[in-house]
Design a protein around this motif. Structure first.
Motif, mmCIF file in Angstrom:
data_model
loop_
_atom_site.group_PDB
_atom_site.id
_atom_site.type_symbol
_atom_site.label_atom_id
_atom_site.label_comp_id
_atom_site.label_asym_id
_atom_site.label_seq_id
_atom_site.Cartn_x
_atom_site.Cartn_y
_atom_site.Cartn_z
ATOM 1 N N VAL A 260 0.932 -1.203 0.516
ATOM 2 C CA VAL A 260 0.499 -0.273 0.052
ATOM 3 C C VAL A 260 0.353 1.497 0.055
ATOM 4 O O VAL A 260 0.664 2.903 -0.414
ATOM 5 C CB VAL A 260 -0.742 0.189 1.081
ATOM 6 C CG1 VAL A 260 -1.414 0.977 1.490
ATOM 7 C CG2 VAL A 260 -1.866 -1.187 1.371
ATOM 8 N N PRO A 261 1.924 1.387 1.063
ATOM 9 C CA PRO A 261 2.682 2.676 0.905
ATOM 10 C C PRO A 261 3.507 3.332 -0.906
ATOM 11 O O PRO A 261 3.302 4.093 -1.066
ATOM 12 C CB PRO A 261 3.843 2.238 1.763
ATOM 13 C CG PRO A 261 3.251 1.127 2.735
ATOM 14 C CD PRO A 261 2.160 0.990 1.787
ATOM 15 N N ASP A 262 3.529 2.211 -2.072
ATOM 16 C CA ASP A 262 4.106 2.320 -2.909
ATOM 17 C C ASP A 262 2.931 2.432 -4.323
ATOM 18 O O ASP A 262 3.652 3.038 -4.657
ATOM 19 C CB ASP A 262 5.132 0.916 -3.308
ATOM 20 C CG ASP A 262 5.991 0.558 -2.407
ATOM 21 O OD1 ASP A 262 6.803 1.967 -1.562
ATOM 22 O OD2 ASP A 262 6.538 -0.648 -2.251
ATOM 23 N N ALA A 263 1.730 2.381 -3.018
ATOM 24 C CA ALA A 263 0.315 2.736 -4.158
ATOM 25 C C ALA A 263 0.679 4.098 -4.477
ATOM 26 O O ALA A 263 0.832 5.288 -4.316
ATOM 27 C CB ALA A 263 -0.816 2.272 -3.549
ATOM 28 N N ASP A 264 -0.532 4.306 -6.022
ATOM 29 C CA ASP A 264 -0.367 5.898 -6.380
ATOM 30 C C ASP A 264 -1.502 7.149 -5.961
ATOM 31 O O ASP A 264 -1.637 7.660 -5.554
ATOM 32 C CB ASP A 264 -0.341 5.672 -8.014
ATOM 33 C CG ASP A 264 1.258 5.945 -8.260
ATOM 34 O OD1 ASP A 264 2.043 6.360 -7.789
ATOM 35 O OD2 ASP A 264 1.540 5.283 -9.372
ATOM 36 N N VAL A 265 -2.480 5.906 -5.535
ATOM 37 C CA VAL A 265 -3.937 6.648 -4.921
ATOM 38 C C VAL A 265 -4.546 5.227 -4.313
ATOM 39 O O VAL A 265 -4.313 3.735 -4.783
ATOM 40 C CB VAL A 265 -4.741 7.048 -6.274
ATOM 41 C CG1 VAL A 265 -4.969 5.576 -7.087
ATOM 42 C CG2 VAL A 265 -5.950 7.857 -6.286
ATOM 43 N N LYS A 306 -3.271 6.676 5.010
ATOM 44 C CA LYS A 306 -3.008 7.571 5.719
ATOM 45 C C LYS A 306 -1.879 7.818 5.942
ATOM 46 O O LYS A 306 -0.757 9.553 5.760
ATOM 47 C CB LYS A 306 -3.584 8.156 6.528
ATOM 48 C CG LYS A 306 -5.568 8.203 5.494
ATOM 49 C CD LYS A 306 -6.506 8.574 7.123
ATOM 50 C CE LYS A 306 -7.732 8.358 6.175
ATOM 51 N NZ LYS A 306 -9.095 8.736 7.305
ATOM 52 N N ALA A 307 -1.192 7.430 6.300
ATOM 53 C CA ALA A 307 0.122 6.736 7.322
ATOM 54 C C ALA A 307 0.951 7.284 6.313
ATOM 55 O O ALA A 307 2.441 7.452 6.820
ATOM 56 C CB ALA A 307 0.671 5.667 7.827
ATOM 57 N N HIS A 308 1.412 7.210 5.042
ATOM 58 C CA HIS A 308 2.597 6.905 4.112
ATOM 59 C C HIS A 308 1.677 8.315 2.901
ATOM 60 O O HIS A 308 2.683 8.180 1.929
ATOM 61 C CB HIS A 308 2.930 5.517 3.234
ATOM 62 C CG HIS A 308 3.645 5.132 4.473
ATOM 63 N ND1 HIS A 308 2.416 3.663 5.268
ATOM 64 C CD2 HIS A 308 4.644 3.993 4.560
ATOM 65 C CE1 HIS A 308 3.018 3.224 6.288
ATOM 66 N NE2 HIS A 308 4.498 3.450 5.634
ATOM 67 N N ASP A 309 0.882 8.735 2.852
ATOM 68 C CA ASP A 309 0.800 10.126 2.304
ATOM 69 C C ASP A 309 0.553 9.879 1.102
ATOM 70 O O ASP A 309 0.208 10.159 0.345
ATOM 71 C CB ASP A 309 2.359 11.128 2.790
ATOM 72 C CG ASP A 309 1.729 12.738 2.122
ATOM 73 O OD1 ASP A 309 -0.028 12.966 2.052
ATOM 74 O OD2 ASP A 309 2.145 13.602 1.987
ATOM 75 N N VAL A 310 -0.768 8.237 1.212
ATOM 76 C CA VAL A 310 -1.327 8.218 0.019
ATOM 77 C C VAL A 310 -2.579 8.795 -0.708
ATOM 78 O O VAL A 310 -3.178 8.897 0.707
ATOM 79 C CB VAL A 310 -0.756 6.645 0.089
ATOM 80 C CG1 VAL A 310 -1.985 6.338 -1.735
ATOM 81 C CG2 VAL A 310 0.335 5.984 -0.561
ATOM 82 N N VAL A 343 -8.653 9.443 -12.225
ATOM 83 C CA VAL A 343 -8.310 9.224 -11.048
ATOM 84 C C VAL A 343 -7.102 9.534 -10.727
ATOM 85 O O VAL A 343 -6.296 10.896 -9.915
ATOM 86 C CB VAL A 343 -8.565 7.741 -10.477
ATOM 87 C CG1 VAL A 343 -8.166 7.782 -9.227
ATOM 88 C CG2 VAL A 343 -10.202 8.126 -10.196
ATOM 89 N N LEU A 344 -5.896 9.310 -11.946
ATOM 90 C CA LEU A 344 -4.686 9.248 -11.923
ATOM 91 C C LEU A 344 -3.709 11.086 -12.598
ATOM 92 O O LEU A 344 -2.981 11.204 -12.106
ATOM 93 C CB LEU A 344 -3.845 7.908 -12.697
ATOM 94 C CG LEU A 344 -3.981 6.709 -12.235
ATOM 95 C CD1 LEU A 344 -2.875 5.474 -13.887
ATOM 96 C CD2 LEU A 344 -3.046 6.339 -10.983
ATOM 97 N N ALA A 345 -4.708 11.215 -13.417
ATOM 98 C CA ALA A 345 -4.946 13.184 -13.371
ATOM 99 C C ALA A 345 -4.854 13.099 -12.377
ATOM 100 O O ALA A 345 -3.923 14.738 -12.317
ATOM 101 C CB ALA A 345 -5.517 12.990 -15.102
ATOM 102 N N TYR A 346 -6.041 13.172 -12.050
ATOM 103 C CA TYR A 346 -6.358 14.269 -10.741
ATOM 104 C C TYR A 346 -5.094 14.016 -9.631
ATOM 105 O O TYR A 346 -4.234 14.650 -9.253
ATOM 106 C CB TYR A 346 -7.206 13.428 -10.436
ATOM 107 C CG TYR A 346 -7.661 14.745 -8.879
ATOM 108 C CD1 TYR A 346 -8.536 15.616 -8.805
ATOM 109 C CD2 TYR A 346 -7.628 13.295 -7.447
ATOM 110 C CE1 TYR A 346 -8.911 16.211 -7.695
ATOM 111 C CE2 TYR A 346 -8.323 14.411 -6.140
ATOM 112 C CZ TYR A 346 -8.473 15.479 -6.073
ATOM 113 O OH TYR A 346 -8.699 16.340 -5.848
ATOM 114 N N VAL A 347 -4.541 12.619 -9.358
ATOM 115 C CA VAL A 347 -3.289 12.264 -8.669
ATOM 116 C C VAL A 347 -1.551 13.434 -8.590
ATOM 117 O O VAL A 347 -1.450 14.035 -8.331
ATOM 118 C CB VAL A 347 -3.094 11.446 -7.839
ATOM 119 C CG1 VAL A 347 -1.804 11.201 -7.105
ATOM 120 C CG2 VAL A 347 -4.827 10.306 -7.651
ATOM 121 N N MET A 348 -1.310 13.148 -10.239
ATOM 122 C CA MET A 348 -0.749 13.918 -10.286
ATOM 123 C C MET A 348 -0.920 15.750 -10.380
ATOM 124 O O MET A 348 0.449 16.663 -9.700
ATOM 125 C CB MET A 348 -0.188 13.578 -11.869
ATOM 126 C CG MET A 348 -0.141 11.506 -12.443
ATOM 127 S SD MET A 348 0.202 11.631 -13.904
ATOM 128 C CE MET A 348 1.435 12.448 -14.543
#
Length: 375
Positions: A260-265, A306-310, A343-348
């Motif tokens: 999970v910590p390595d996820a983008d969203v 949340k703990a890893h700011d994802v 979703v990924l565009a929003y995250v970027m």
């Protein structure tokens, strides 16, 4: 009554028991079959090389019995004659030696196949027990061996008498021709007699082979309880299998949470479902689901994110579609490419906003999800 049935060896051996017996070197073997084949091969091999044997013995006769004066007083001639004689004997019998060796090597494998087991030759204390020795002496195998010995003696004695009586005149006629021809004739007579005398062993082997197969199957028979125990051992006890499955689930859950910590969203329902996505732009391809879960697992995924700011994005229709149509460590369906791309565009854009290089992106309220993907 049930106890008696469970203790009776009435069931045929299972493939696993047969395999374990073979690993221990416990396979059916017939000494009579090997003996019969070796004894029948020996005369045939000697007949095939009878002319070479005759030449070899004739050369030995000429070398050792025809001596002139110089050889008699030659101290080295004896060693020379011995070496030449040995070479003549060996070269004339090479076919016989090879044939007997090959038959002796492969004949035992005709029944039971090849079996090499260190356990079979390892020393065992029960073999030194007097009681075990008495059981072997007076058991079924011992009785069968005694019957075979008596049968072999009777048959071979009868055939020997018949062969000698039928060829007695031919034996007396030997010595009326050249030595080389007479040696060949004598060898052929002797070998024919050996072949005829050995033939009854085929009959004994035909009786012994089925007996050894039956005895081997009888020794490996199992009780019904042994079959049940073997099934439990092979398949595993239910409680053990349940524990293994539980451990596997815990390990899979742990690996999933570590991803999970390595996820983008993380796309959420927002409470019932959570799906973590990762997109590797360099590798290409579609985004991959690295974690997903419902209820408590969904809560744990959000907590780790949340703990890893994802980035956690609430998108109930998309979260349900991703949860029901995807598998871990696999790419998302093609029908959801456009929605996930938004979703990924929003995250970027959100990352760029946090770095102070762009405006805050607008929240996405609608996602292009096909009707076939709606849950």
């Amino acid at each position: 009554m049930a106890e008696n049935d469970s203790g009776e060896r009435s069931e045929e051996a299972t493939p696993r028991r047969l395999q374990k017996a073979k690993e221990r070197g416990q396979v059916p073997r017939s000494k009579e079959l090997t003996t019969a084949l070796v004894l029948l091969t020996s005369p045939l091999a000697l007949m095939m090389s009878s002319s070479e044997i005759a030449k070899g013995f004739d050369s030995i006769r000429k070398l050792t019995l025809s001596l002139d004066r110089s050889k008699i007083f030659d101290t080295k001639f004896m060693f020379y004659a011995l070496g030449e004689s040995m070479l003549a004997v060996f070269s004339s019998l090479i076919v016989f030696f090879v044939a007997v060796f090959l038959v002796s090597l492969f004949a035992p494998m005709l029944l039971g196949g090849m079996s090499v087991s260190a356990e079979a030759i390892a020393p065992k204390g029960n073999r030194m027990s007097p009681m075990s020795g008495f059981k072997r002496m007076f058991g079924t195998n011992a009785a069968m061996e005694l019957a075979k010995a008596i049968g072999k003696f009777a048959l071979i004695a009868a055939f020997s008498y018949w062969v000698i009586e039928s060829n007695i005149l031919n034996y007396f006629m030997l010595g009326r021709s050249t030595p080389e021809r007479e040696v060949v004739s004598a060898i052929n007579y002797i070998l024919a007699a050996l072949l005829m005398v050995s033939a009854p062993l085929i009959l004994i082997a035909m009786i012994d082979v089925p007996f050894q197969m039956w005895n081997h199957a009888k020794q490996l028979k199992m009780t019904k309880q042994e079959i049940k125990d073997e099934y439990k051992e092979t398949e595993g006890k239910p409680e053990v299998k349940g524990k293994i499955r539980q451990t596997q689930r815990e390990l899979a859950h742990r690996r999933m949470m570590e991803a999970v910590p390595d996820a983008d969203v993380v796309v959420t329902n927002p409470e019932h479902f959570s799906v973590a996505l990762k997109y590797d732009q360099l590798a290409g391809g579609a985004p991959v689901v690295v974690a997903k879960g419902a209820d408590q697992i969904a809560f744990n995924i959000r907590k780790v994110a949340k703990a890893h700011d994802v980035v956690i994005m609430e998108a109930p229709p998309l979260a349900r579609a991703l949860f029901h149509t995807t598998k871990l460590d696999q790419e998302i369906p093609q029908e959801l490419y456009l929605a996930v791309a938004q979703v990924l565009a929003y995250v970027m854009q959100l990352h760029e906003y946090k770095k102070g290089r762009a405006k805050r992106p607008k929240t996405i309220n609608e996602f292009p999800i096909p009707d076939s993907m709606k849950y």
